[in-house]
Write an enzyme that holds these catalytic residues in place. Structure first.
Site: not given
Ligand code: S5P
Length: 489
Positions: A289, A320, A323, A379, A439
């Protein structure tokens, strides 16, 4: 075939072909640029009721005499459509038709009519040359779940088409082959022996191959049909028309035995570079990011790019884009980050519609080593991405496949195995975080949800120094083994 054995109606039809100029002799330049001493175009015959009726009766007789199972008849567009219709009307058999749409039509159903998967179809065609048109029809029929093993044709040009079709499991039955037709026309004094032998010589010297594009479509169908399950990364790297970036990624996953992308959500360039050095050999992609990096400069990008080349991984900027197209184009190519100049992969939401993809297009500048993932689902708890999002992601992926390489998703979006599905929200401990992150385990993401690549952030980056190497290897191993054992429970 001896001309003496020929059915009198068929004999008459061949004479009519010459009379109505469906068979002509002279010097003709074919579509391929080759000169031919014979020209066959059955339209003047099938445009007339009497020869059309006679021809369709003979063709149906052939279907019956060859004992071909047929629930349905399908004519190859266009000339044979009238023959197929005529058979159907006379013999009360149902008909389906294959649309002759251009490629952009995407995956839209190409078969018109009432049918159910498993129905047996016999193909009807006027003339077989290489077999390409018949194979094109076979591909459309088999893609729709129909069973097709036989084709009936009026004239076989004897340029290897019947043989070519055997390779594809299709028996082609002709009413007459062109050399026998020439015998008939000689007997009818419509050509002389000299002309006839010249034509035969030409036919024998000009065998035809099936058009390469159609063979590629066939290969794709085979690969998809070989198993309803997912193909290996290796096989997917070889699918025709797979995006070059996806091909590289599939191959890289095989080579590194890794389907792991690490989300490096760190805020200083030093931390990111140190981590990239450590994880480089174990990953295929590093996700950033960039807008959270406090000391961003292009020297950092240069160093990261060098590490990516050294350890072979792709850099994915998780921007992401969402716009209006105009703004997105600027966000992608301008500003302090100039993302388009270094990110191998970016992603976009389709909330504002496909204009976002038009906006991004200019930044890709036909660079086949860069691509975009569409965010199809997320997610996080209570997110608003309903089923309209994967549907629309699927739809637009087809139209922008010159740079859309796949999806960020929680379950598969497209059956087209050329697209990559990447799943974030992966952690061995699935308890989530207080901000709504949810998760799943690497096994759940890969085996149950069909992820090709898992994105792991804090599961790896949050490990203590002491446990770091072990944790990294554990994720790499569990994710890759889940892929290898995808088909077992
Ligand atoms: O639906 C999503 C899409 C993305 S890209 N859920 C997410 O968590 N992400 C990205 O995946 C989020 O921006 C972060 O960089 C990564 C998940 O990180 P974690 O530490 O929770 O595994």
């Amino acid at each position: 075939m001896s001309s003496a054995m020929i059915d009198p109606t068929l004999r008459q039809l061949i004479a009519d072909c010459h009379h109505f100029e469906a068979i002509k002799f002279g010097d003709f330049v074919l579509k391929t640029g080759i000169h031919s001493p014979i020209y066959l175009d059955i339209r003047p015959m099938v445009n007339r009721p009497k020869p059309l009726k006679q021809l369709s009766e003979l063709m149906y007789k052939k279907i019956i005499s060859m004992n071909i199972t047929h629930d349905l008849i399908c004519g190859v567009p266009y000339s044979a459509l009238s023959i197929a219709s005529s058979i159907c009307v006379q013999k009360f058999v149902n008909m389906i038709t294959k649309r002759k749409e251009n490629k952009d039509y995407g995956t839209k159903q190409l078969i018109e009519g009432q049918y159910k998967p498993g129905d047996h179809v016999v193909i009807v065609e006027d003339i077989i040359s290489s077999g390409s048109s018949i194979l094109e029809t076979v591909i459309a029929l088999r893609s729709a779940g129909l069973v097709v093993t036989d084709a009936i044709v009026f004239i076989d040009r004897q340029q290897n088409g019947v043989n070519n079709m055997k390779e594809y499991g299709i028996d082609v039955h002709s009413l007459i082959d062109v050399k026998t037709a020439l015998d008939v026309l000689e007997e009818e004094k419509r050509i002389n022996g000299h002309q006839k032998s010249g034509i035969i010589e030409w036919i024998d010297a000009n065998p035809l191959r099936i058009n390469d594009d159609i063979v590629n479509e066939w290969k794709l169908l085979c690969l998809q049909n070989k198993t309803s399950k997912l193909l290996s990364y290796e096989e997917r790297s070889q699918l025709p028309e797979t995006h070059p970036l996806s091909q590289q990624l599939f191959k890289l996953m095989v080579r590194k035995k890794s389907n792991l992308c690490v989300a490096v959500d760190l805020t200083t360039s030093k931390e990111i570079l140190d981590l990239a050095e450590k994880i480089g050999p174990s990953i295929v992609m590093l996700k950033l990011h960039i807008d959270i990096v406090e000391d961003f400069d292009h020297k950092f990008i240069e160093e990261l790019t060098a590490l990516a080349a050294e350890h072979e991984f792709f850099i994915f900027e998780d921007r992401k884009f969402a716009d209006i197209g105009q703004t997105v184009g600027l966000q992608f190519t301008k500003g302090v980050h100039r993302i388009s100049s270094w990110a191998h992969i970016v992603n976009a939401h389709l909330v504002s519609g496909p204009g976002v993809l038009e906006g991004l297009r200019q930044g890709f500048e036909k660079d086949s080593n860069r691509g975009c993932l569409l965010v199809a689902s997320m997610s996080t708890k209570d997110n608003l991405m309903n089923s309209a999002f994967p549907k629309s992601a699927y739809k637009w992926s087809q139209k922008y496949k010159d740079f859309v390489i796949g999806f960020i998703c929680q379950s598969r979006v497209s059956a087209d195995q050329r697209f990559i599905h990447m799943t974030p929200g992966v952690h061995i401990d699935v308890s989530g975080d207080p901000l709504g992150q949810q998760y799943v385990t690497p096994e759940e993401a890969i085996k149950k949800r069909g992820a090709d690549v898992v994105i792991v952030g804090r599961g790896i980056t949050g490990a203590s120094d002491r446990e770091f190497d072990h944790t990294l290897q554990l994720y790499q191993k569990r994710a890759f083994e889940a892929y290898l054992n995808r088909d077992s429970d």
